[in-house]
Design a protein around this motif. Structure first.
Motif, PDB file in Angstrom:
ATOM      1  N   VAL A  11       0.748  -1.290  -0.013  1.00 14.95           N
ATOM      2  CA  VAL A  11       0.026  -0.002  -0.061  1.00 14.95           C
ATOM      3  C   VAL A  11       0.770   1.186  -0.134  1.00 14.95           C
ATOM      4  CG1 VAL A  11      -1.898  -1.126   1.097  1.00 14.95           C
ATOM      5  CG2 VAL A  11      -0.311   0.214   2.554  1.00 14.95           C
ATOM      6  N   ASP A  12       0.297   2.334  -0.628  1.00 13.13           N
ATOM      7  CA  ASP A  12       0.945   3.466  -0.610  1.00 13.13           C
ATOM      8  C   ASP A  12       0.136   4.457   0.473  1.00 13.13           C
ATOM      9  OD1 ASP A  12       2.219   5.934  -0.982  1.00 13.13           O
ATOM     10  OD2 ASP A  12       1.586   6.235  -3.112  1.00 13.13           O
ATOM     11  N   ALA A  13       0.597   4.754   1.687  1.00 14.86           N
ATOM     12  CA  ALA A  13       0.272   5.428   2.768  1.00 14.86           C
ATOM     13  C   ALA A  13      -0.176   6.707   2.388  1.00 14.86           C
ATOM     14  CB  ALA A  13       1.201   5.568   4.000  1.00 14.86           C
ATOM     15  N   LYS A  14       0.407   7.324   1.403  1.00 15.50           N
ATOM     16  CA  LYS A  14       0.384   8.715   0.953  1.00 15.50           C
ATOM     17  C   LYS A  14      -0.415   8.860  -0.512  1.00 15.50           C
ATOM     18  CE  LYS A  14       3.668  11.168   3.699  1.00 15.50           C
ATOM     19  NZ  LYS A  14       2.876  12.187   4.135  1.00 15.50           N
ATOM     20  N   GLY A  15      -0.672   7.701  -0.947  1.00 14.37           N
ATOM     21  CA  GLY A  15      -1.221   7.750  -2.383  1.00 14.37           C
ATOM     22  C   GLY A  15      -2.578   6.773  -2.466  1.00 14.37           C
TER      23      GLY A  15
END
Length: 484
Positions: free
Chosen positions: A93-97
């Motif tokens: 997962v991309d925490a900021k995306g």
């Protein structure tokens, strides 16, 4: 004596930062031990989530390696580990995306408890919380677990609490402090409130002073960059030692329920007096060229960050007026030891005369190593020759008291994670607790910064700066020895 295992309901647990050091050392091995104890229900699922490219099989290999290294000697060769690994999955997962969130949601089961462990830096808490809501992973029954640091000061703590509150109710937020999960810390409440022997004496009339010590033999090591921006006051006193002080000093709650307990802890923090400058001792360890000094470990030859701090504190309420609380914590000290010592006053009159010496009852609560409790009592020294008095310990170590099955007692992280699943917030800090602790801590830090005070050097392997000894000696008292 075998500890009674109470199963929890089926759950999905997502560990953000699942490939990180905390997950490898504490969270995943702790979950495995709970699985071995029979507390993990059928249908439970544990998903690691991080930006590292990895599939389920690769993450399971990492988990297996972590358990073999940090699992506390649990057997991994009887098929139990293989069964546990069937519960494990992984999602990039991309925490900021946007990447990975829909796929993570698809992995979750409907109708189960959902818990999300933020094993990441606080800078990502808001991003994760926002995406959990935006992509529909979390609902009003979900729980989020956040690790310290809960801010760097009062301002940032308030901002962090406000960010989490945008997406989750306070009843859903679990601020974890592993010290509160220790068996001895919880036994402190049982000893105080479950025994008529102690609670009537637990006040300024009978207690001379209380010492809280958390001593470490390790230095800052690879944490130098983080630690140098924090120091012992922010890293240990504002959270760990503050929580221990609250449990020692708080009034009996009306019921053993989360908010009742936390209400009483909050009252203690708000009753703390400001700490006077001459009641503060800060130190930095110095290896004198034989071992690395703090400044070498921190990578800053001019650092004024403390690796040791000792404080004399007062709780201004009816129970504790006039009774000092002495707190100390530091790195590279003589021994690794965490303990609370309740030092009772002398008997009002000694019938044995001056030759009998001075004897005091001391209740010692050991948090590490060898968790347990010890009560020092005064008896006659055996043999002829008159009434000679000696102090002897009534010692209860959990390993001895609970017998060969004492290793079944869960460690702090195991207990706290299971409490998250149960929805029990008793051992977790509430947002107003965190902010009240920072409101007391900030002026202390600002004070020494404004005074331009540098920490005192102390030798690696010592008990800390000499000034910390004087903090007690001025009051006619002395620190307990931390050799053991």
């Amino acid at each position: 004596m075998v500890s009674r295992v109470i199963p929890v309901d089926p759950f999905d647990l997502v560990i953000f930062g699942g490939t990180g050091d905390l997950a490898r050392r504490k969270i995943l091995p702790g979950l495995f031990r709970r699985f071995c104890a029979g507390q993990m229900p059928e249908g439970a699922q544990i998903i690691g989530a991080a930006r590292t490219e990895m599939d389920d099989a690769g993450f399971r290999d990492m988990v297996a390696e972590a358990i073999r290294e940090f699992g506390g000697g649990r057997s991994c060769e009887d098929g139990t580990l293989d069964e546990f690994l069937k519960l494990i999955g992984y999602q990039v997962v991309d925490a900021k995306g946007e990447d990975g969130w829909k796929e993570l949601k698809a992995r979750l089961n409907d109708g189960l408890i959902r818990a999300f462990y933020f094993s990441v830096g606080p800078s990502l808490f808001g991003d994760l919380a926002e995406r959990l809501r935006h992509f529909g992973l979390a609902d009003d029954d979900s729980r989020v677990v956040v690790e310290k640091p809960f801010g760097h000061d009062l301002k940032t703590a308030r901002a962090l609490n406000a960010t989490l509150a945008q997406h989750f109710d306070e009843t859903q937020i679990y601020r974890i402090d592993h010290y509160l999960g220790k068996e001895t810390v919880q036994n402190l409440m049982a000893v105080r409130f479950g025994n008529v022997l102690f609670e009537p004496l637990w006040n300024a009339q009978y207690v001379d002073h209380i010492q809280i010590t958390v001593a470490e033999t390790v230095g800052v090591g690879g944490r130098g960059g983080y630690y140098d921006k924090s120091g012992a006051m922010r890293d240990m006193v504002q959270n760990h030692l503050m929580q221990l002080l609250c449990l020692i000093a708080m009034e009996p709650p009306a019921r053993f329920e989360p908010d009742a307990v936390r209400d009483e802890k909050l009252k203690v923090i708000r009753a703390l007096d400001p700490v006077l400058p001459h009641h503060i001792v800060r130190g930095q360890y110095d290896g004198h060229g034989v071992e690395p000094s703090y400044r070498e470990d921190a990578g800053d030859p001019r650092s004024t960050t403390e690796s040791f701090i000792a404080l004399k504190c007062h709780v201004s309420n009816w129970r504790w007026a006039g009774t000092p609380f002495y707190l100390r914590t530091g790195k590279k000290l003589r021994a690794r030891a965490s303990e609370i010592a309740v030092v009772f006053k002398d008997a009002p009159h000694s019938i044995f005369g001056a030759d009998a010496g001075r004897h005091r009852n001391i209740l010692t609560i050991r948090l590490q190593p060898n968790e347990g409790m010890e009560l020092g009592v005064t008896i006659k020294e055996p043999g002829p020759g008159g009434m000679r008095l000696v102090d002897v310990p009534l010692d209860m170590s959990f390993a001895d008291a609970l017998g060969p099955d004492s290793e079944e007692v869960p460690d702090a992280y195991e207990r706290l994670i299971m409490d998250v699943i149960r929805g029990n917030q008793t051992l977790f800090m509430r947002g107003d607790e965190v902010e009240a602790a920072w409101a007391w801590t900030d002026p202390i830090i600002e004070g020494w910064q404004n005074r331009g005070e540098a920490p005192k050097p102390y030798d690696v392997g010592s008990s800390g700066p000499d000034d910390s000894l004087m903090l007690m000696h001025r009051d006619g008292r002395k620190w307990r020895d931390i050799r053991t």
